[in-house]
Design a protein around this motif. Sequence first.
Motif, short mmCIF file in Angstrom:
data_model
loop_
_atom_site.label_atom_id
_atom_site.label_comp_id
_atom_site.label_asym_id
_atom_site.label_seq_id
_atom_site.Cartn_x
_atom_site.Cartn_y
_atom_site.Cartn_z
N GLU A 82 -28.01 6.93 -23.27
CA GLU A 82 -28.27 6.86 -21.84
C GLU A 82 -29.21 5.69 -21.56
O GLU A 82 -30.34 5.65 -22.04
CB GLU A 82 -28.89 8.18 -21.38
CG GLU A 82 -27.97 9.37 -21.61
CD GLU A 82 -28.69 10.69 -21.34
OE1 GLU A 82 -29.88 10.65 -21.00
OE2 GLU A 82 -28.04 11.73 -21.48
N GLU A 83 -28.75 4.74 -20.74
CA GLU A 83 -29.52 3.52 -20.49
C GLU A 83 -30.87 3.81 -19.85
O GLU A 83 -31.88 3.17 -20.20
CB GLU A 83 -28.71 2.57 -19.62
CG GLU A 83 -27.49 1.99 -20.32
CD GLU A 83 -26.77 0.96 -19.47
OE1 GLU A 83 -27.30 0.62 -18.39
OE2 GLU A 83 -25.69 0.52 -19.89
N LEU A 84 -30.91 4.75 -18.93
CA LEU A 84 -32.18 5.04 -18.27
C LEU A 84 -33.18 5.65 -19.23
O LEU A 84 -34.38 5.33 -19.18
CB LEU A 84 -31.96 5.97 -17.08
CG LEU A 84 -31.23 5.37 -15.88
CD1 LEU A 84 -31.02 6.43 -14.79
CD2 LEU A 84 -32.01 4.19 -15.31
N ALA A 85 -32.72 6.52 -20.12
CA ALA A 85 -33.61 7.13 -21.10
C ALA A 85 -34.17 6.08 -22.04
O ALA A 85 -35.36 6.09 -22.39
CB ALA A 85 -32.87 8.21 -21.88
N VAL A 86 -33.32 5.14 -22.46
CA VAL A 86 -33.77 4.07 -23.34
C VAL A 86 -34.79 3.19 -22.62
O VAL A 86 -35.81 2.78 -23.20
CB VAL A 86 -32.57 3.22 -23.82
CG1 VAL A 86 -33.04 1.97 -24.54
CG2 VAL A 86 -31.66 4.06 -24.72
N ALA A 87 -34.54 2.91 -21.34
CA ALA A 87 -35.48 2.10 -20.57
C ALA A 87 -36.84 2.80 -20.43
O ALA A 87 -37.89 2.16 -20.52
CB ALA A 87 -34.90 1.80 -19.19
N ASP A 88 -36.80 4.12 -20.25
CA ASP A 88 -38.05 4.88 -20.16
C ASP A 88 -38.82 4.84 -21.48
O ASP A 88 -40.05 4.71 -21.50
CB ASP A 88 -37.76 6.34 -19.79
CG ASP A 88 -37.44 6.51 -18.31
OD1 ASP A 88 -37.69 5.57 -17.54
OD2 ASP A 88 -36.94 7.59 -17.94
N ILE A 89 -38.08 4.96 -22.59
CA ILE A 89 -38.72 4.88 -23.91
C ILE A 89 -39.37 3.51 -24.10
O ILE A 89 -40.52 3.40 -24.56
CB ILE A 89 -37.68 5.14 -25.02
CG1 ILE A 89 -37.26 6.61 -25.02
CG2 ILE A 89 -38.24 4.74 -26.39
CD1 ILE A 89 -36.09 6.92 -25.92
N ALA A 90 -38.64 2.47 -23.72
CA ALA A 90 -39.16 1.11 -23.87
C ALA A 90 -40.44 0.93 -23.06
O ALA A 90 -41.43 0.35 -23.54
CB ALA A 90 -38.11 0.10 -23.45
N ALA A 91 -40.43 1.43 -21.82
CA ALA A 91 -41.61 1.31 -20.97
C ALA A 91 -42.80 2.04 -21.56
O ALA A 91 -43.94 1.54 -21.53
CB ALA A 91 -41.30 1.84 -19.57
N GLU A 92 -42.56 3.22 -22.12
CA GLU A 92 -43.64 4.00 -22.73
C GLU A 92 -44.24 3.27 -23.93
O GLU A 92 -45.47 3.19 -24.08
CB GLU A 92 -43.10 5.36 -23.16
CG GLU A 92 -44.05 6.21 -23.99
CD GLU A 92 -45.24 6.71 -23.21
OE1 GLU A 92 -46.17 7.25 -23.85
OE2 GLU A 92 -45.27 6.58 -21.96
N VAL A 93 -43.38 2.73 -24.80
CA VAL A 93 -43.87 2.05 -26.00
C VAL A 93 -44.61 0.77 -25.63
O VAL A 93 -45.70 0.51 -26.15
CB VAL A 93 -42.71 1.74 -26.96
CG1 VAL A 93 -43.19 0.88 -28.13
CG2 VAL A 93 -42.09 3.03 -27.49
N VAL A 94 -44.05 -0.02 -24.72
CA VAL A 94 -44.68 -1.29 -24.33
C VAL A 94 -46.06 -1.03 -23.72
O VAL A 94 -47.02 -1.76 -23.99
CB VAL A 94 -43.77 -2.05 -23.35
CG1 VAL A 94 -44.54 -3.21 -22.69
CG2 VAL A 94 -42.56 -2.59 -24.09
N GLU A 95 -46.16 0.01 -22.93
CA GLU A 95 -47.44 0.33 -22.30
C GLU A 95 -48.51 0.66 -23.34
O GLU A 95 -49.71 0.44 -23.12
CB GLU A 95 -47.27 1.49 -21.32
CG GLU A 95 -48.47 1.73 -20.43
CD GLU A 95 -48.17 2.74 -19.34
OE1 GLU A 95 -48.80 3.82 -19.34
OE2 GLU A 95 -47.28 2.46 -18.50
N GLY A 96 -48.08 1.18 -24.47
CA GLY A 96 -49.02 1.59 -25.50
C GLY A 96 -49.28 0.57 -26.58
O GLY A 96 -50.05 0.84 -27.53
N LEU A 97 -48.65 -0.63 -26.49
CA LEU A 97 -48.88 -1.66 -27.50
C LEU A 97 -50.34 -2.10 -27.49
O LEU A 97 -50.94 -2.31 -26.43
CB LEU A 97 -47.97 -2.86 -27.25
CG LEU A 97 -46.46 -2.62 -27.42
CD1 LEU A 97 -45.69 -3.89 -27.10
CD2 LEU A 97 -46.13 -2.13 -28.83
N GLU A 98 -50.91 -2.25 -28.67
CA GLU A 98 -52.33 -2.57 -28.79
C GLU A 98 -52.51 -4.02 -29.26
O GLU A 98 -51.79 -4.49 -30.15
CB GLU A 98 -53.00 -1.62 -29.78
CG GLU A 98 -52.94 -0.16 -29.35
CD GLU A 98 -53.56 0.77 -30.35
OE1 GLU A 98 -53.97 0.28 -31.44
OE2 GLU A 98 -53.65 1.98 -30.07
N PRO A 99 -53.46 -4.74 -28.67
CA PRO A 99 -53.69 -6.13 -29.07
C PRO A 99 -54.14 -6.23 -30.52
O PRO A 99 -54.85 -5.36 -31.03
CB PRO A 99 -54.80 -6.58 -28.12
CG PRO A 99 -55.44 -5.32 -27.63
CD PRO A 99 -54.37 -4.30 -27.61
#
Length: 378
Positions: A217-234
């Motif tokens: 499901e494209e929307l579910a994948v997009a939500d996962i991507a948004a969650e992971v990107v938001e949590g990326l640490e410098p």
Amino acid sequence: MKLSKLGLVVNPWAGVGGPAGLKGSDGADTVARALAEGVEPRANARAAVTLAALRENVERVEILCFGGDMGESVARGSGLAVRVVGCAASQPSTAADTERAAREIRAAGADLIVFVGGDGTARNMVNALGDHFPVLGIPAGVKMHSACFAISPTAAGEVLRRLLAGRLVDLHEREVRDIDEGAFREGRVSTRYYGELLVPEEGHFLQAVKNAGREVEELAVADIAAEVVEGLEPGTLYLVGPGSTTLAILNELGLEGTLLGVDLLCDGQLIARDVSAKRIQAALASHRGPARLIVTAIGGQGHLIGRGNQQFSPEVLRTLGRDNVTVVATKTKVTGLQGRPLLVDSGDPQLDEQWSGFIRVITGYRDAILYPLSNGDL
């Protein structure tokens, strides 16, 4: 069926292309490139894990095999009785040797043939044996789309142990599929049905056919991507594994990753694309900050480690540690497992056992579940 003569066919070069990031092991040139990278062949080691399960039946089974590293070497070390029925015509051995070994071992009276390899080796079994002689695959290749393999070498040993104990084990025709390695290395998945093999099936010890992934499901994948990107640490080095779900994470950052390879990400930038296990280990050694692995499971099978991502070698995984793994998968993919666990098959049974347990899986934006991760020792 009650087993007394067990055929063993080892493709000694199976899987050598995986740690080198070569997407497969077909062809002498690919094998040579992998060996030049320092990759150690692992097929016989995986066969040894399976044969170890038969030690309690040492008086009840005889191994029929080809000489050298096509079976004899590992069989001699198992403590079981061994009968060599032939040898490879060339060194290194070829697909023709694999098919001839299967035919000659069957002719010598084997009740069942266990083969060690990947989808290419499964095709060899179809060519040599058709769909009326029982076989069981020990997974050792890079491409693992077929359904004739046990979920791990340990699971293969358990199936054989049950056969030797006289347990009633069903036989079913299981699908063999293979992929175009040339297209695979260019980022295109081109797989086709090749035939059927007759496989002993017990419980959850056999893997399923790999899903193509088109129903994610494209929307579910997009939500996962948004969650992971938001949590990326410098300052953190991220090892981004193969798959459409992990690729969406890079796309969310505006980056062009590799669908079927491993990419290295740090501070929002790709620092390397489609890397090998050797390159990953070097990056981990030189990076002064923390490091994490981002990985998704194969739809239908549930393999998290050990199918198509052998760049994550046992050495890499030990360096990272289980706590530094981010697992992503849609709920559709997880529910498609029908309660079966996610699987780890790194090639190191001790590590696989250590990593077993419950693991957090990101399934959407602010959405995660705990799900079992198993080494296949059910």
